[in-house]
Write a protein that holds these residues in place. Structure first.
Motif, PDB file in Angstrom:
ATOM      1  N   THR A  93       0.822  -1.205   0.000  1.00  0.00           N
ATOM      2  CA  THR A  93       0.000   0.000   0.000  1.00  0.00           C
ATOM      3  C   THR A  93       0.862   1.262   0.000  1.00  0.00           C
ATOM      4  OG1 THR A  93      -1.765  -1.149   1.186  1.00  0.00           O
ATOM      5  CG2 THR A  93      -1.793   1.237   1.264  1.00  0.00           C
ATOM      6  N   SER A  94       1.995   1.217   0.685  1.00  0.00           N
ATOM      7  CA  SER A  94       2.852   2.405   0.798  1.00  0.00           C
ATOM      8  C   SER A  94       3.452   2.830  -0.534  1.00  0.00           C
ATOM      9  CB  SER A  94       3.977   2.149   1.809  1.00  0.00           C
ATOM     10  OG  SER A  94       4.897   1.176   1.308  1.00  0.00           O
ATOM     11  N   TYR A  95       3.467   1.921  -1.527  1.00  0.00           N
ATOM     12  CA  TYR A  95       4.037   2.247  -2.838  1.00  0.00           C
ATOM     13  C   TYR A  95       3.060   3.004  -3.742  1.00  0.00           C
ATOM     14  CZ  TYR A  95       7.742  -1.071  -1.627  1.00  0.00           C
ATOM     15  OH  TYR A  95       8.784  -1.731  -1.011  1.00  0.00           O
ATOM     16  N   ALA A 102      -1.775   2.651  -8.432  1.00  0.00           N
ATOM     17  CA  ALA A 102      -2.700   2.117  -7.419  1.00  0.00           C
ATOM     18  C   ALA A 102      -3.413   0.887  -7.964  1.00  0.00           C
ATOM     19  CB  ALA A 102      -3.714   3.180  -7.022  1.00  0.00           C
ATOM     20  N   ALA A 103      -3.913   0.961  -9.192  1.00  0.00           N
ATOM     21  CA  ALA A 103      -4.625  -0.167  -9.792  1.00  0.00           C
ATOM     22  C   ALA A 103      -3.691  -1.352 -10.015  1.00  0.00           C
ATOM     23  CB  ALA A 103      -5.266   0.265 -11.112  1.00  0.00           C
ATOM     24  N   VAL A 104      -2.477  -1.082 -10.494  1.00  0.00           N
ATOM     25  CA  VAL A 104      -1.524  -2.158 -10.765  1.00  0.00           C
ATOM     26  C   VAL A 104      -1.063  -2.819  -9.471  1.00  0.00           C
ATOM     27  CG1 VAL A 104       0.749  -2.715 -11.708  1.00  0.00           C
ATOM     28  CG2 VAL A 104      -0.742  -1.131 -12.920  1.00  0.00           C
ATOM     29  N   TRP A 105      -0.816  -2.021  -8.416  1.00  0.00           N
ATOM     30  CA  TRP A 105      -0.341  -2.571  -7.150  1.00  0.00           C
ATOM     31  C   TRP A 105      -1.396  -3.410  -6.443  1.00  0.00           C
ATOM     32  CZ3 TRP A 105       4.209  -3.770  -5.863  1.00  0.00           C
ATOM     33  CH2 TRP A 105       5.304  -2.995  -6.205  1.00  0.00           C
ATOM     34  N   VAL A 106      -2.637  -3.337  -6.909  1.00  0.00           N
ATOM     35  CA  VAL A 106      -3.672  -4.228  -6.388  1.00  0.00           C
ATOM     36  C   VAL A 106      -3.827  -5.444  -7.305  1.00  0.00           C
ATOM     37  CG1 VAL A 106      -6.117  -4.476  -5.810  1.00  0.00           C
ATOM     38  CG2 VAL A 106      -4.901  -2.382  -5.214  1.00  0.00           C
ATOM     39  N   ALA A 107      -3.932  -5.224  -8.612  1.00  0.00           N
ATOM     40  CA  ALA A 107      -4.213  -6.308  -9.557  1.00  0.00           C
ATOM     41  C   ALA A 107      -3.087  -7.336  -9.631  1.00  0.00           C
ATOM     42  CB  ALA A 107      -4.490  -5.726 -10.942  1.00  0.00           C
ATOM     43  N   LEU A 108      -1.851  -6.870  -9.795  1.00  0.00           N
ATOM     44  CA  LEU A 108      -0.728  -7.795 -10.014  1.00  0.00           C
ATOM     45  C   LEU A 108      -0.468  -8.693  -8.803  1.00  0.00           C
ATOM     46  CD1 LEU A 108       1.500  -8.834 -11.820  1.00  0.00           C
ATOM     47  CD2 LEU A 108       2.942  -6.922 -11.073  1.00  0.00           C
ATOM     48  N   PRO A 109      -0.287  -8.155  -7.591  1.00  0.00           N
ATOM     49  CA  PRO A 109      -0.079  -9.050  -6.443  1.00  0.00           C
ATOM     50  C   PRO A 109      -1.248  -9.993  -6.196  1.00  0.00           C
ATOM     51  CG  PRO A 109       0.488  -6.783  -5.862  1.00  0.00           C
ATOM     52  CD  PRO A 109      -0.211  -6.737  -7.188  1.00  0.00           C
ATOM     53  N   LEU A 128      -6.278  -5.754   0.456  1.00  0.00           N
ATOM     54  CA  LEU A 128      -5.339  -4.854  -0.220  1.00  0.00           C
ATOM     55  C   LEU A 128      -6.088  -3.702  -0.882  1.00  0.00           C
ATOM     56  CD1 LEU A 128      -2.484  -4.147  -1.157  1.00  0.00           C
ATOM     57  CD2 LEU A 128      -2.790  -5.741  -3.079  1.00  0.00           C
ATOM     58  N   ALA A 129      -7.208  -4.000  -1.556  1.00  0.00           N
ATOM     59  CA  ALA A 129      -8.000  -2.949  -2.195  1.00  0.00           C
ATOM     60  C   ALA A 129      -8.514  -1.955  -1.159  1.00  0.00           C
ATOM     61  CB  ALA A 129      -9.168  -3.576  -2.962  1.00  0.00           C
ATOM     62  N   ARG A 130      -8.987  -2.472  -0.014  1.00  0.00           N
ATOM     63  CA  ARG A 130      -9.490  -1.591   1.033  1.00  0.00           C
ATOM     64  C   ARG A 130      -8.368  -0.703   1.584  1.00  0.00           C
ATOM     65  NH1 ARG A 130     -13.803  -1.141   4.752  1.00  0.00           N
ATOM     66  NH2 ARG A 130     -13.271   0.597   6.125  1.00  0.00           N
ATOM     67  N   LYS A 131      -7.208  -1.278   1.823  1.00  0.00           N
ATOM     68  CA  LYS A 131      -6.103  -0.507   2.385  1.00  0.00           C
ATOM     69  C   LYS A 131      -5.554   0.522   1.391  1.00  0.00           C
ATOM     70  CE  LYS A 131      -5.951  -1.718   6.567  1.00  0.00           C
ATOM     71  NZ  LYS A 131      -6.184  -0.700   7.627  1.00  0.00           N
ATOM     72  N   VAL A 132      -5.576   0.187   0.104  1.00  0.00           N
ATOM     73  CA  VAL A 132      -5.179   1.166  -0.916  1.00  0.00           C
ATOM     74  C   VAL A 132      -6.165   2.326  -0.927  1.00  0.00           C
ATOM     75  CG1 VAL A 132      -5.029   1.550  -3.416  1.00  0.00           C
ATOM     76  CG2 VAL A 132      -3.839  -0.383  -2.377  1.00  0.00           C
ATOM     77  N   GLY A 133      -7.463   2.019  -0.781  1.00  0.00           N
ATOM     78  CA  GLY A 133      -8.465   3.077  -0.696  1.00  0.00           C
ATOM     79  C   GLY A 133      -8.230   3.986   0.503  1.00  0.00           C
ATOM     80  N   GLU A 134      -7.926   3.405   1.653  1.00  0.00           N
ATOM     81  CA  GLU A 134      -7.648   4.201   2.847  1.00  0.00           C
ATOM     82  C   GLU A 134      -6.384   5.039   2.678  1.00  0.00           C
ATOM     83  OE1 GLU A 134      -7.486   1.678   6.250  1.00  0.00           O
ATOM     84  OE2 GLU A 134      -9.415   0.721   5.825  1.00  0.00           O
ATOM     85  N   HIS A 135      -5.359   4.440   2.063  1.00  0.00           N
ATOM     86  CA  HIS A 135      -4.097   5.162   1.831  1.00  0.00           C
ATOM     87  C   HIS A 135      -4.324   6.348   0.900  1.00  0.00           C
ATOM     88  CE1 HIS A 135       0.240   5.694   1.062  1.00  0.00           C
ATOM     89  NE2 HIS A 135      -0.093   5.829  -0.208  1.00  0.00           N
TER      90      HIS A 135
END
Length: 459
Positions: A93-95, A102-109, A128-135
């Motif tokens: 999420t920090s990346y 943001a989309a790639v860091w969720v889809a690929l992993p 991961l999607a939820r934490k990316v949204g919060e970030h």
């Protein structure tokens, strides 16, 4: 967007719960058997059909299969609720610095994790999607949150071609094919069936790995493009808390429940036993359900660090298995009717009459995608459709690994359309099905093209 609204409307209005669908499919199979098959014994045909159904429901080998699939889901979920996985998700999420990555860091992993275990990937992608949204909310990154949610679900379009895929991992078990086809094929065909179809011929085959790599690269590029071009959405997300346990100080024998050394020692013992027991199969890249579950059990105990945390995670994960527990026996009953009355041979004759060695895998892919809408479970679908695929492949001399993976590809791709397995993600992300459908449909169309061309070119 009107198309996705219409799709969601159809699912809500015309498709009842998966359990109700399983009951309706059972009744339909009984009716079709009464109308289009004849009794092969002296007993009343109606009574014979009910006997076939009952024996299928309680098929011992298939009940073991159901329990194996439940453990794959539970242990995958348990793994993602461990502290190391929490730290990994927060690190990823920090990346996130802009809408595209943001989309790639969720889809690929999510796709990579789902290739290892679909239960792990399902919950991993959702959190991961939820934490990316919060970030993004905290740091002012303008993202399209429904797109991020859809990216957290794409693991379900690659899982069945991966290590925990129901069909390829089950046929890798010695004797499964003979057991599956015992009451369907004649003795000559049964004698020619391989004892096992190794995952080295399916999941770890060069052609499947090539198809998988093309899929994850293509979907990542599409996610990158969508992240850059879609309109940002407003975010109002409270902080999602990872699974935690009580901070109370244990007393007496209760200390053993919290003892880090005991949990890790037992987990290591399991992995040592795993290494001795499964080393020959590992060397040939032949993964079985028992092997995968044994490894995940040991790993989960080590990652959680104590029995209390592990059991708390199991309790949280066990609810996801309700569908498998109660629906699988109904699908086994359907297979019992189809096998006992000869319906499988009749349907197989139809596919053989309209197919050849080239087109059968494509028809299998399409039909598996359609069946998945009504039977949203890879394991349940294998129990019902697997014998048809095997019988047709044998008659047209289609390699069994190719036929099995064609079913796996078709089953997984329409998960992007069928919202059943998205329910955990929707609950965690607080999104609605109609919000992620526009993007999952795009992913589905791209993936379908890759799988069809892959079956024609690479397989």
């Amino acid at each position: 967007m009107n198309l996705t609204g219409a799709i969601e409307h159809v699912f809500r209005k015309y498709l009842p719960s998966p359990f109700t669908i399983a009951v309706l499919l059972t009744l339909l199979t009984i009716l079709l058997a009464l109308l289009f098959t004849e009794s092969t014994s002296d007993q009343n045909h109606w009574v014979a059909i009910l006997r076939y159904w009952e024996s299928g429901v309680w098929n011992n080998g298939l009940l073991v299969f159901a329990y194996q699939m439940m453990l794959i889901l539970v242990l995958g979920h348990v793994l993602v609720l461990s502290r190391p996985m929490e730290q990994l998700i927060l690190r990823l999420t920090s990346y996130v610095t802009n809408p595209s990555n943001a989309a790639v860091w969720v889809a690929l992993p999510t796709m990579l994790v789902s290739f290892f275990n679909w239960g792990l990937g399902l919950i991993f992608g959702a959190i991961l999607a939820r934490k990316v949204g919060e970030h993004a909310q905290k740091n002012g990154v303008p993202i399209n949150y429904p797109l991020i949610g859809a990216c957290g679900y794409v693991g379900l379009m690659v899982w069945h071609g991966g290590i925990s895929g129901s069909a390829p991992i089950k046929v890798s078990e010695a004797g499964h094919l003979q057991s599956l086809m015992e009451n369907i094929s004649n003795s000559q065909v049964l004698s020619n069936l391989p004892n096992t179809v190794s995952t080295s011929q399916t999941v770890f085959s060069n052609w499947n790995l090539i198809i998988f790599m093309i899929v994850i690269v293509t979907i990542s590029l599409i996610a990158l493009r969508l992240g850059r071009t879609t309109k940002p959405t407003n975010l109002d997300l409270p902080v999602y808390s990872f699974l935690g346990i009580s901070d109370k100080k244990p007393k007496g024998a209760e200390r053993l429940d919290y003892a880090k050394w005991l949990s890790i020692a037992f987990g290591v013992l399991i992995l040592i036993a795993f290494a001795f027991q499964y080393a020959p199969l590992l060397r040939t890249l032949n993964i079985t359900p028992n092997m995968l579950n044994f490894f995940m059990l040991g790993l989960a105990l080590i990652l959680h660090g104590n029995f209390q945390s592990f059991l708390h995670a199991v309790q949280s994960a066990i609810g996801d298995t309700a569908g498998i527990l109660i629906q699988f026996p109904l699908y086994f009953g359907i297979m019992g009717i189809m096998a006992g009355t000869g319906m499988i041979n009749g349907i197989s004759n139809f596919f053989v009459s309209i197919s050849n060695g080239v087109t059968l895998p494509i028809f299998t892919f399409i039909s598996a995608g359609l069946v998945n809408i009504f039977v949203p479970s890879g394991g349940g679908q294998w129990a019902v459709q697997g014998p048809l695929v095997i019988e047709s492949a044998l008659r047209l001399n289609v390699p069994l690994p190719k036929a099995i993976m064609a079913l796996a590809y078709g089953d997984q791709i329409t998960n992007m359309l069928q919202p059943f397995w998205a329910l955990p993600l929707l609950g965690i992300t607080k999104l609605k099905a109609k919000e992620i459908l526009p993007y999952t449909i795009i992913f589905m169309m791209a993936g379908s093209c890759i799988y069809v061309f892959g079956l024609l070119i690479f397989a």
